[in-house]
Design a protein around this motif. Structure first.
Motif, PDB file in Angstrom:
ATOM      1  N   ASN A   1     -16.353   4.969   0.991  1.00  0.00           N
ATOM      2  CA  ASN A   1     -14.942   5.100   1.385  1.00  0.00           C
ATOM      3  C   ASN A   1     -14.169   3.783   1.294  1.00  0.00           C
ATOM      4  OD1 ASN A   1     -15.337   7.811   2.004  1.00  0.00           O
ATOM      5  ND2 ASN A   1     -15.887   7.375   4.140  1.00  0.00           N
ATOM      6  N   TRP A   2     -14.866   2.690   1.061  1.00  0.00           N
ATOM      7  CA  TRP A   2     -14.198   1.390   1.112  1.00  0.00           C
ATOM      8  C   TRP A   2     -13.182   1.193  -0.019  1.00  0.00           C
ATOM      9  CZ3 TRP A   2     -18.784  -2.381   2.588  1.00  0.00           C
ATOM     10  CH2 TRP A   2     -19.149  -2.123   3.918  1.00  0.00           C
ATOM     11  N   GLU A   3     -13.463   1.765  -1.175  1.00  0.00           N
ATOM     12  CA  GLU A   3     -12.508   1.619  -2.286  1.00  0.00           C
ATOM     13  C   GLU A   3     -11.169   2.246  -1.911  1.00  0.00           C
ATOM     14  OE1 GLU A   3     -12.041   2.630  -7.077  1.00  0.00           O
ATOM     15  OE2 GLU A   3     -13.852   3.248  -5.979  1.00  0.00           O
ATOM     16  N   GLY A   4     -11.210   3.455  -1.324  1.00  0.00           N
ATOM     17  CA  GLY A   4      -9.979   4.118  -0.911  1.00  0.00           C
ATOM     18  C   GLY A   4      -9.286   3.377   0.225  1.00  0.00           C
ATOM     19  N   LEU A   5     -10.066   2.820   1.156  1.00  0.00           N
ATOM     20  CA  LEU A   5      -9.480   2.064   2.262  1.00  0.00           C
ATOM     21  C   LEU A   5      -8.815   0.785   1.756  1.00  0.00           C
ATOM     22  CD1 LEU A   5     -12.248   2.492   4.999  1.00  0.00           C
ATOM     23  CD2 LEU A   5      -9.931   3.439   5.030  1.00  0.00           C
ATOM     24  N   GLU A   6      -9.440   0.153   0.777  1.00  0.00           N
ATOM     25  CA  GLU A   6      -8.847  -1.057   0.192  1.00  0.00           C
ATOM     26  C   GLU A   6      -7.524  -0.723  -0.498  1.00  0.00           C
ATOM     27  OE1 GLU A   6      -7.532  -4.379  -1.479  1.00  0.00           O
ATOM     28  OE2 GLU A   6      -9.063  -4.298   0.086  1.00  0.00           O
ATOM     29  N   LYS A   7      -7.493   0.386  -1.220  1.00  0.00           N
ATOM     30  CA  LYS A   7      -6.256   0.812  -1.898  1.00  0.00           C
ATOM     31  C   LYS A   7      -5.166   1.125  -0.879  1.00  0.00           C
ATOM     32  CE  LYS A   7      -4.495   4.189  -5.219  1.00  0.00           C
ATOM     33  NZ  LYS A   7      -4.846   5.377  -6.062  1.00  0.00           N
ATOM     34  N   PHE A   8      -5.534   1.850   0.183  1.00  0.00           N
ATOM     35  CA  PHE A   8      -4.581   2.179   1.247  1.00  0.00           C
ATOM     36  C   PHE A   8      -3.988   0.906   1.852  1.00  0.00           C
ATOM     37  CE2 PHE A   8      -3.977   2.567   5.864  1.00  0.00           C
ATOM     38  CZ  PHE A   8      -3.040   3.586   5.938  1.00  0.00           C
ATOM     39  N   ALA A   9      -4.837  -0.074   2.127  1.00  0.00           N
ATOM     40  CA  ALA A   9      -4.373  -1.329   2.730  1.00  0.00           C
ATOM     41  C   ALA A   9      -3.489  -2.111   1.764  1.00  0.00           C
ATOM     42  CB  ALA A   9      -5.580  -2.173   3.146  1.00  0.00           C
ATOM     43  N   ARG A  10      -3.902  -2.196   0.523  1.00  0.00           N
ATOM     44  CA  ARG A  10      -3.151  -2.992  -0.462  1.00  0.00           C
ATOM     45  C   ARG A  10      -1.742  -2.422  -0.666  1.00  0.00           C
ATOM     46  NH1 ARG A  10      -6.625  -2.539  -4.066  1.00  0.00           N
ATOM     47  NH2 ARG A  10      -5.699  -0.979  -5.445  1.00  0.00           N
ATOM     48  N   GLN A  11      -1.624  -1.108  -0.735  1.00  0.00           N
ATOM     49  CA  GLN A  11      -0.327  -0.488  -0.982  1.00  0.00           C
ATOM     50  C   GLN A  11       0.635  -0.664   0.190  1.00  0.00           C
ATOM     51  OE1 GLN A  11      -1.453   3.560  -1.899  1.00  0.00           O
ATOM     52  NE2 GLN A  11      -1.725   3.122  -4.092  1.00  0.00           N
ATOM     53  N   ARG A  12       0.078  -0.898   1.392  1.00  0.00           N
ATOM     54  CA  ARG A  12       0.915  -1.012   2.597  1.00  0.00           C
ATOM     55  C   ARG A  12       0.935  -2.431   3.158  1.00  0.00           C
ATOM     56  NH1 ARG A  12      -1.238   3.556   1.559  1.00  0.00           N
ATOM     57  NH2 ARG A  12      -0.144   5.534   1.967  1.00  0.00           N
ATOM     58  N   LYS A  13       0.424  -3.363   2.338  1.00  0.00           N
ATOM     59  CA  LYS A  13       0.407  -4.774   2.704  1.00  0.00           C
ATOM     60  C   LYS A  13      -0.330  -5.015   4.037  1.00  0.00           C
ATOM     61  CE  LYS A  13       4.517  -6.236   0.163  1.00  0.00           C
ATOM     62  NZ  LYS A  13       4.556  -5.066  -0.731  1.00  0.00           N
ATOM     63  N   LEU A  14      -1.431  -4.296   4.205  1.00  0.00           N
ATOM     64  CA  LEU A  14      -2.313  -4.480   5.360  1.00  0.00           C
ATOM     65  C   LEU A  14      -3.549  -5.265   4.947  1.00  0.00           C
ATOM     66  CD1 LEU A  14      -2.239  -0.846   6.841  1.00  0.00           C
ATOM     67  CD2 LEU A  14      -0.977  -2.830   7.685  1.00  0.00           C
ATOM     68  N   ILE A  15      -4.220  -5.828   5.915  1.00  0.00           N
ATOM     69  CA  ILE A  15      -5.483  -6.519   5.680  1.00  0.00           C
ATOM     70  C   ILE A  15      -6.624  -5.541   5.930  1.00  0.00           C
ATOM     71  CG2 ILE A  15      -7.034  -8.320   6.548  1.00  0.00           C
ATOM     72  CD1 ILE A  15      -4.546  -9.927   7.333  1.00  0.00           C
ATOM     73  N   PHE A  16      -7.538  -5.434   4.980  1.00  0.00           N
ATOM     74  CA  PHE A  16      -8.746  -4.625   5.168  1.00  0.00           C
ATOM     75  C   PHE A  16      -9.961  -5.551   5.179  1.00  0.00           C
ATOM     76  CE2 PHE A  16     -12.103  -2.049   2.794  1.00  0.00           C
ATOM     77  CZ  PHE A  16     -12.691  -1.587   3.974  1.00  0.00           C
TER      78      PHE A  16
END
Length: 473
Positions: free
Chosen positions: A356-371
């Motif tokens: 699931n980490w790839e999807g979590l990284e994408k989610f964070a990157r698109q919303r300017k969050l830190i993962f």
């Protein structure tokens, strides 16, 4: 002539016994720990340990702790080394803590032989341990067996508390013995081991002043001392705010005020700039953040919130814990700067599942969050949750750790990644068996502690150093 020889022998025996008695009384009078743990490299559960001519005496860093036993790393037994490649038993001299860390004045400490710490590699660190030597009693090492929530299941398992020093609430046994987190020598040893492993940041399990969990002592009373010691080893420190009783987003705001006032200006406190020209802010982990509604966090962590920290002196980079998939929206709506996953058990939770980490990284990157993905060497909490064997994760002689570390590093190295930081669970959470701190073979009664055999006690420090070198910060 024969009578004379007998008299001489008797005289020598008397002299020898007198010397032994003098040494014993001196040892007792110095206040050293008068318990001696006999450690054996156990040939396996249900078998009798055999002490051979390879017995050595190990002096651990803990004052007065003397262990008579078999050093598996130095003098391997034939039964443990059959058909093993020779490199599995190689403990490099770099991993031997050869410095005299007991000196009060360690301003001349020479760390030139060690590589610089990697500040993108964080680890969770626990200061809740206490022992008789330093504190007059044990805390956390004597952890109680936690009951299952179903009474019919719970009654099938042990109850009560562990009884240190030989019986501790952990499936592994620490090389330092059941130490006290208050002991400056323990702190120095840990900071040196972290430098050996090239870890840059420790995130301390933290409760507000005067508060602790049900099993341990207040960690806040040790923060200033830890910061001073960590500075000498070029280690950075931050806090992991635990879900203490009556914690609310507003109380966490008060915690941030206290942390800023007491610790943030210390040169060892970890700070991070989100962008090149931004002010460096402390990075703070908040465990079990999902226990409070997102709308309450929103009041603290958004610029328009009624009690906002944004743009104030106490502004911080605050990370929430993501366990379930729905927590993504809680993190976003709550105004957190990002999230981490903490658990070291792949597939234990949505957040700790590597796929699931790839999807979590994408989610964070698109919303300017830190993962910040979390990884660890394995999991075993059966000495505090004896009914939880299904969630144990074998260390697989280090291969499980390598797999998780590599997966976390891959996410950090993703082009335009939201963060280069990864977090290691843990340096010394012994109850859950996630520690990389050195462990040794130990047999107590009918129980054989797990250890790092066929590798030496420092094996996971070595693996962490290998992984740190791959993590480009």
């Amino acid at each position: 002539m024969r009578v004379l020889q007998v008299r001489v022998l008797l005289l020598l025996c008397l002299v020898y016994l007198s010397l032994v008695a003098l040494i014993y009384h001196y040892w007792r009078s110095t206040g050293l720990d008068n318990s001696i743990d006999i450690l054996f490299d156990s040939p396996g559960e249900g078998k009798s340990p055999q002490v051979s001519n390879n017995e050595i005496v190990q002096f651990n860093f803990r004052r007065g702790s003397i262990h008579l036993g078999i050093d598996n790393a130095t003098t391997p037994q034939a039964s443990d080394t059959t058909n093993l490649p020779s490199d599995t038993l190689d403990n490099s001299k770099e991993d031997d803590t050869s410095l005299d860390l007991s000196k009060e004045d360690d301003t001349s400490l020479d760390l030139s032989g060690l590589s610089p710490p990697n500040y993108c590699l964080h680890t969770f660190y626990y200061m809740w341990y206490r022992n008789e030597d330093t504190d007059g009693g044990y805390m956390h090492w004597n952890h109680r067996y936690l009951p299952h929530w179903k009474e019919d299941v719970s009654k099938r398992y042990p109850k009560g508390r562990h009884e240190p020093p030989n019986d501790i609430g952990a499936s592994f046994y620490p090389k330092l013995g059941p130490y006290s987190s208050k002991d400056p020598l323990t702190m120095k040893t840990h900071m040196y081991q972290l430098r050996q492993a090239e870890v840059g940041v420790v995130s301390v399990s933290w409760y507000p002043k005067g508060i602790s969990d049900d099993e341990g002592g207040p960690p806040d009373e040790l923060m200033s001392q830890l910061l001073d010691i960590a500075l000498k080893y070029s280690i950075k420190v931050t806090v992991h705010i635990e879900p203490y009783k009556n914690r609310t987003p507003l109380s966490v705001r008060n915690d941030l005020e206290y942390i800023h006032k007491q610790y943030v200006n210390h040169p060892a406190f970890y700070k991070l700039s989100r962008r090149a020209n931004d002010r460096a802010l402390p990075l703070i982990y908040v465990y079990d953040s999902y226990l409070s509604p997102a709308k309450e966090w929103n009041k603290i962590f958004t610029a328009s919130g009624s009690d906002t920290i944004r743009g104030r002196e106490i502004d911080s980079i605050v990370l929430g814990l993501l366990v379930e998939e729905r927590h993504k929206q809680d993190i976003l709506q709550g105004g957190f700067d990002g999230f981490y996953t903490y658990f070291a058990s792949d597939r234990f939770s949505y957040g700790s599942t590597i796929k699931n980490w790839e999807g979590l990284e994408k989610f964070a990157r698109q919303r300017k969050l830190i993962f910040i993905p979390s990884f660890g060497p394995g999991y075993n909490d059966e000495r505090v949750r004896p009914w939880n064997k299904r969630n144990s994760k074998s260390r697989q002689n280090g291969s499980y750790y390598r797999k998780m570390f590599d997966a976390a590093t891959l996410r950090a190295h993703t082009p335009q990644s939201s963060s280069k930081i990864v977090s290691l669970t843990s340096f010394n959470e012994w109850h859950e068996g996630t520690q990389i701190e050195p462990a040794i073979p130990k047999l107590y009664g009918n129980y054989t502690y797990i250890d790092y055999t066929p590798n030496g006690p420092d094996f996971y420090l070595q693996l962490t150093r290998e992984g740190s070198k791959k993590l480009v910060c």
